[in-house]
Design an enzyme around this catalytic site. Structure first.
Site, PDB file in Angstrom:
ATOM      1  N   HIS A   1      39.957  44.971  33.012  1.00  0.00           N
ATOM      2  CA  HIS A   1      39.529  45.917  34.051  1.00  0.00           C
ATOM      3  C   HIS A   1      39.057  45.149  35.280  1.00  0.00           C
ATOM      4  O   HIS A   1      38.389  44.117  35.160  1.00  0.00           O
ATOM      5  CB  HIS A   1      38.378  46.784  33.509  1.00  0.00           C
TER       6      HIS A   1
ATOM      7  N   HIS B   1      36.978  45.628  45.399  1.00  0.00           N
ATOM      8  CA  HIS B   1      36.418  46.820  44.772  1.00  0.00           C
ATOM      9  C   HIS B   1      35.877  47.704  45.891  1.00  0.00           C
ATOM     10  O   HIS B   1      34.891  47.357  46.533  1.00  0.00           O
ATOM     11  CB  HIS B   1      35.303  46.435  43.791  1.00  0.00           C
TER      12      HIS B   1
END
Length: 833
Positions: free
Chosen positions: A327, A374
C-alpha cells in the site's frame, strides 16, 4: 525423508569469488576512491573487501538486499570523482565497470557500497553470483550449526597484524558473561587474557565445538539422550538413534509405505557426520555430544525445506492465489509527512510484492511531469517516470510471476495521462500486457489467466474508459437515453469504492476535471479520514484506458450483483473497515466472491503512522491483495513476510481448495468442523534459549497462533528465567497446547523472545503446515525478518491430527490394535482377580 536425503543444497560460492577481484571503492560524501580486493568467504557467509592498508570491512551476506550494475548502479556526482573515472569523457566505459551493493537492516535504512572494476563486465558476474547466494533459501533458513559456524568464520577473518585471533574479539562475540568465556577458553587450553591472541591453526572446528560445549552446556539434550539409550551406556546405538528419529523427529501422520521410517543401517551416515569420536563411528554409536550437533544440523531444521522452493500449482486463475501486496508503496515513513522515494519500489519488489500502488497526481508547469505523492498531505513528491524506471529494473529480479500496478490516478489532464501511458509502454516494453490473452477474453464467465500464463508480465489496474456502445447499453438498462458526449459527473464516493467506468452507466466528461481545485476544507478533511483520497480519482482517458485489461476496478454494489455479472476481470477495493464489516456480516458470500474475482484491501486513511492491520482476517475469506505498509515492520508485516517466504518467494500462494472450488462452501466462522478437512493439534514446549542477549538479563518467551476465528488463539507466556542468564537460560514448564486448529493451511505460529522489561530480542513466524515435529533449534529473526546469528530457542513441537476426547480410545485402538487388545486382556485379568 529430509533427515536422510537433503531437500536443498547450500549456496554455491564460485572459486573466483573466494579468490577475489581488484576494484576501486568510491564514496560521494567523502570524495574518496580507494583500491580494494573484494572477496566472498568459501562458506558464503560474508562479502568483504581489504584496503591496501590491510584494513578490512565485512558485510553479512544476509544484509544484502540488491546488487546493481551499469546504469542502475550509483554514479558519482562529485566532480572530483567524475574526473578520476573519466566519467565525462565521450568514450567513457564507466558504466561497463560499475557495481553497487545495497545493504541494510530493513527496506528504508539502506547503505550503498560502490565499486568500479579495472576490467569491463566484471561487475555483472559478481552481481549475479552474489545475489544467487543471497536468494538461496538456506541463506535465511540455515541450520543452527551453520549460524554458529558463521561466528567462527568471522573470528578467523578479523586477525591482528600478526595473523592471530585477538581474544578480545571472542569476548565481544559472547559479551553476556566474560567469566564463562574465560573458563571455556581454559578448558580448550587456549589463552584467555584480553590482550592475548590465538593462532587460527589452534582454533579449528573441533576445538571451536569443544569451546561452545564448555561455554554453553546442554543438560536438556543430555536428558533427551538418557531417555533414548541403553541405561548405564554412554552412547546411543544405530537402533536407538533410528527409534528416536522415528518416534520424536518424524511426523506421526505420515504414511509408512509412502514415507518409510528410518532404518538403523540408514542412520550410520548421521553418526559419521556428527559423532566426534572415531571409535564410536566405527562401532556405530552416538555420544551425547554427537547428539547435540545432530540436533543442530540441517536434518533437524524446524522448517519443511521442500515448501521453501516453488512447489505449488501455478496454472490456476489469478483469483485462486493470495498475492503479496503493498500500500502506498512510494512512502518510506508516515502517511502525512513521510518521504517518498523511487527506491521503495525496488526494495519492496525485492522483498516480494507482486501488487504495488502508485498515487499519481498532475505535475506543475513548465515540465508538467506527472508525480507520485500522497494527496492533501505533506509527503514529498517523486516523478512518475522515476517510479516506472525503478519498477522496470526490479520487477522480475526475484520472481518471474506477474506484477500488478494499482494506479490511484488523480491526473486530470489528458496530456499528462498520455505521457504516463507512453512511459509505461516505452519503459516496460514487452513486459507490459496491453491486450488480453486469446485464451482468456474479457467476457462474463471466463476465468482469469494463471500466474504461469502471465510470466514476466506487468498488468495495470486503472479506471477504464467505456466504449460508446457499452455506455448506451448500460443507459438502456437503467431506462435512460444518455448521449455519449453529455454525461453526469458522479460525486465522490468512499475511497477506492468509487463509481468506476465499466460498472455503471455514468462516465465523467472528457474535459479536465476541476473538482480537485474546488475542494473545500470539509471535503479535504473527509478525504483524510478512513476513506482516503482514492474517491477523487479522475476520468480514464484513452491512452491510459487502453493499458487496462484483466484488473479493471469497479464500485462494489453487492455480492448478488457481482454474482449476476460474473466477471472475473473486475476488482473492488475496500478499506480495512469496509472489508471487516463485509466479512463479519457475509463471510460465505465474501469467500464465494473471491473464488471468482479479486478484491484488494488497504489500510484506513487514519493510519497516519503507517501502521498495519492484521492480514489474517482477510486471508480467512480469500481476499487476494491484502495490501500493507511495507515500510513498517510491525506484527502484521512480520506475518505477511513470513507467509510469502514460502513457495519460492514468488509472491503468489495458492489458496486452500475450499476457497477455490465452486462446489464447496466455506465459512471461516464455522464452529465445529470443516468438511473433509482434518483439524490439527499443536503443542509447543519452550525448553531453553541460546545466546539471547549481549547482556546478562532475565528472559521469557511468548507463543501465539494466528488462524481462523474459531482456532484456539490464546497467547501463552513462559515465566521469567530464575537467574539473569542469557547464554543458556532454561524453562521447565508444561507444553503450550493449541488443541484444535480448524484449518492448519491458514494458521501460523509466532514465537517471540523478550528481555525482562519488554525489550524485543527476536521472533519467528512459521506456517503450521511448514513446521516439522520434534526437537528443534528455532533461529530467530529481527523485527524486519532478518536472520539473527546468535539467538535461538530450543523447542519441542508436536503436530498431530485433532481427536475429540470421545474418540480417543478408538483412535488408540486403530493406531496400535495389538497393544490395545493386550491392555484389554490385562484389564480383564485384573477385574477377575
Amino acid at each position: 525423508m529430509s533427515m536422510l536425503t537433503p531437500v536443498l543444497q547450500p549456496p554455491e560460492v564460485k572459486e573466483y569469488l573466494c579468490k577475489g577481484e581488484r576494484f576501486i571503492k568510491w564514496d560521494d560524501e567523502t570524495a574518496s576512491a580507494s583500491p580494494v580486493i573484494l572477496r566472498v568467504d568459501p562458506k558464503g557467509f560474508y562479502l568483504y573487501w581489504t584496503y591496501q592498508s590491510k584494513e578490512m570491512e565485512i558485510l553479512d551476506i544476509t544484509s544484502i538486499r540488491d546488487t546493481r550494475v551499469g546504469r542502475f548502479a550509483k554514479i558519482p556526482k562529485c566532480q572530483k570523482l567524475r574526473e578520476v573515472f573519466n566519467l565525462d569523457y565521450p568514450h567513457s566505459t564507466f558504466l561497463l565497470k560499475t557495481l553497487t551493493i545495497v545493504s541494510g537492516p530493513d527496506m528504508v535504512d539502506l547503505t550503498f557500497h560502490n565499486f568500479v572494476s579495472y576490467k569491463e563486465n566484471v561487475g555483472k558476474s559478481w552481481a549475479e553470483d552474489i545475489m544467487a547466494i543471497v536468494r538461496n533459501p538456506l541463506t535465511y533458513n540455515a541450520s543452527r550449526y551453520t549460524f554458529l559456524e558463521k561466528i567462527l568464520v568471522k573470528l578467523k577473518m578479523q586477525l591482528n597484524a600478526e595473523g592471530k585471533i585477538p581474544v578480545r574479539n571472542i569476548f565481544q562475540m559472547f559479551p553476556a558473561d566474560r567469566k564463562r568465556v574465560e573458563a571455556a577458553l581454559s578448558a580448550c587450553h587456549l589463552p584467555k587474557g584480553k590482550n592475548d591472541a590465538i593462532n587460527p591453526e589452534d582454533f579449528p572446528e573441533t576445538v571451536y565445538k569443544t569451546f561452545l560445549m564448555n561455554l554453553c552446556p546442554r543438560p536438556e539434550i543430555d536428558e533427551i539422550f538418557t531417555s533414548h539409550h541403553l541405561k548405564a551406556k554412554p552412547y546411543m546405538t544405530k537402533e536407538h538413534l533410528a527409534k528416536f528419529i522415528n518416534k520424536k523427529q518424524r511426523d506421526s501422520r505420515l504414511n509408512d509405505i509412502l514415507f518409510p521410517p528410518a532404518r538403523p543401517e540408514q542412520v550410520q551416515s548421521l553418526i559419521e557426520k556428527y559423532e566426534p569420536s572415531g571409535i564410536n563411528i566405527q562401532r556405530g554409536q552416538l555420544s551425547p555430544e554427537g547428539m547435540v550437533w545432530f540436533l543442530c544440523g540441517p536434518e533437524n531444521n524446524v522448517i519443511a525445506l521442500d515448501k521453501l522452493v516453488l512447489y505449488q500449482d501455478m496454472t490456476q486463475p489469478l483469483s485462486h492465489y493470495f498475492i503479496n501486496s503493498s500500500h502506498n508503496t512510494y512512502l518510506t515513513a508516515g502517511q502525512f509527512s513521510g518521504i517518498s522515494s523511487p527506491e521503495m519500489y525496488r526494495q519492496t519488489l525485492l522483498a516480494g510484492w507482486r501488487c504495488g500502488e502508485l498515487g499519481c497526481w498532475k505535475g506543475r508547469p513548465p515540465d508538467e511531469e506527472p508525480i507520485i505523492t500522497h494527496g492533501f498531505t505533506m509527503t514529498t513528491e517523486i516523478l512518475f517516470k522515476d517510479a516506472i524506471e525503478a519498477i522496470a529494473e526490479s520487477a522480475f529480479k526475484t520472481s518471474l510471476y506477474p506484477v500488478i500496478l494499482s494506479f490511484e490516478n488523480h491526473v486530470d489532464s489528458p496530456k499528462q495521462q498520455a505521457k504516463m501511458a507512453e512511459y509505461c509502454r516505452t519503459i516496460f516494453g514487452d513486459m507490459l500486457l496491453t491486450e488480453p490473452l486469446e485464451k482468456y477474453p474479457l467476457k462474463p464467465g471466463v476465468p482469469l489467466p494463471s500466474p504461469k500464463d502471465l510470466l514476466g508480465k506487468i498488468l495495470i489496474k486503472n479506471k477504464k474508459k467505456q466504449s460508446v456502445s457499452e455506455k448506451r447499453q448500460n443507459s438502456l438498462k437503467k431506462g435512460r437515453n444518455v448521449e455519449p458526449e453529455i454525461t453526469e459527473q458522479p460525486a465522490p464516493m468512499d475511497a477506492e469504492d468509487t463509481v468506476w467506468a465499466g460498472d455503471v452507466a455514468e462516465e465523467e466528461p472528457e474535459e479536465e476535471d476541476e473538482h480537485l481545485g474546488n475542494l473545500d476544507e470539509e471535503e479535504i478533511k473527509k478525504m483524510q479520514s478512513d476513506e482516503g483520497t482514492a474517491g477523487l480519482e479522475v476520468t480514464a482517458y484513452e491512452e491510459m484506458s487502453s493499458l487496462v485489461n484483466y484488473i479493471q476496478p469497479i464500485k462494489f454494489d453487492s455480492f448478488e450483483v457481482s454474482t449476476q455479472k460474473n466477471r472475473s476481470y473486475v476488482i473492488s477495493s475496500f478499506t480495512e473497515l469496509k472489508a471487516y464489516d463485509l466479512l463479519t456480516k457475509f463471510p460465505v458470500q465474501f469467500v464465494e466472491y473471491n473464488k471468482r474475482q479479486m478484491s484488494r484491501i488497504y489500510p484506513k486513511g487514519t493510519r497516519m503512522d503507517s501502521s498495519n492491520y492484521l492480514p489474517q482476517m482477510f486471508w480467512n475469506v480469500g481476499c487476494q491483495m491484502v495490501a500493507l505498509n511495507f515500510q513498517t515492520m510491525d506484527v502484521p508485516m512480520q506475518q505477511n513476510m513470513a507467509l510469502f517466504e514460502f513457495n519460492g518467494q514468488c509472491g503468489y500462494l495458492l489458496k486452500h481448495e475450499f476457497m477455490r472450488r465452486p462446489d464447496k462452501q466455506f465459512d471461516p466462522f464455522s464452529v465445529d468442523r470443516i468438511d473433509v478437512v482434518v483439524a490439527s493439534t499443536l503443542s509447543v514446549t519452550a525448553s531453553t534459549n541460546r545466546f539471547l542477549s549481549d547482556r546478562s538479563v532475565k528472559t521469557y518467551v511468548e507463543v501465539e497462533l494466528f488462524g481462523l476465528p474459531r482456532d484456539t488463539k490464546r497467547k501463552y507466556r513462559t515465566k521469567l528465567t530464575s537467574t539473569a542468564n542469557s547464554i543458556n537460560p532454561v524453562w521447565k514448564e508444561e507444553a503450550f497446547v493449541f488443541e484444535k486448529i480448524m484449518m492448519p493451511e491458514l494458521a501460523s505460529l509466532k514465537i517471540v523472545a523478550w528481555e525482562e522489561g519488554g525489550k524485543f530480542i527476536g521472533h519467528r513466524v512459521i506456517p503450521v503446515i511448514a513446521m516439522h515435529s520434534g526437537y528443534h533449534h528455532v533461529c530467530l529473526r529481527s523485527e524486519s525478518n532478518m536472520p539473527l546469528t546468535m539467538p535461538s530457542l530450543f523447542v519441542y513441537l508436536e503436530i498431530k491430527d485433532y481427536v475429540p476426547d470421545a474418540w480417543a480410545d478408538l483412535t488408540i485402538a486403530l493406531s496400535n490394535p495389538i497393544k490395545f487388545f493386550s491392555l484389554q486382556d490385562k484389564r480383564s485379568v485384573k477385574l477377575k482377580d
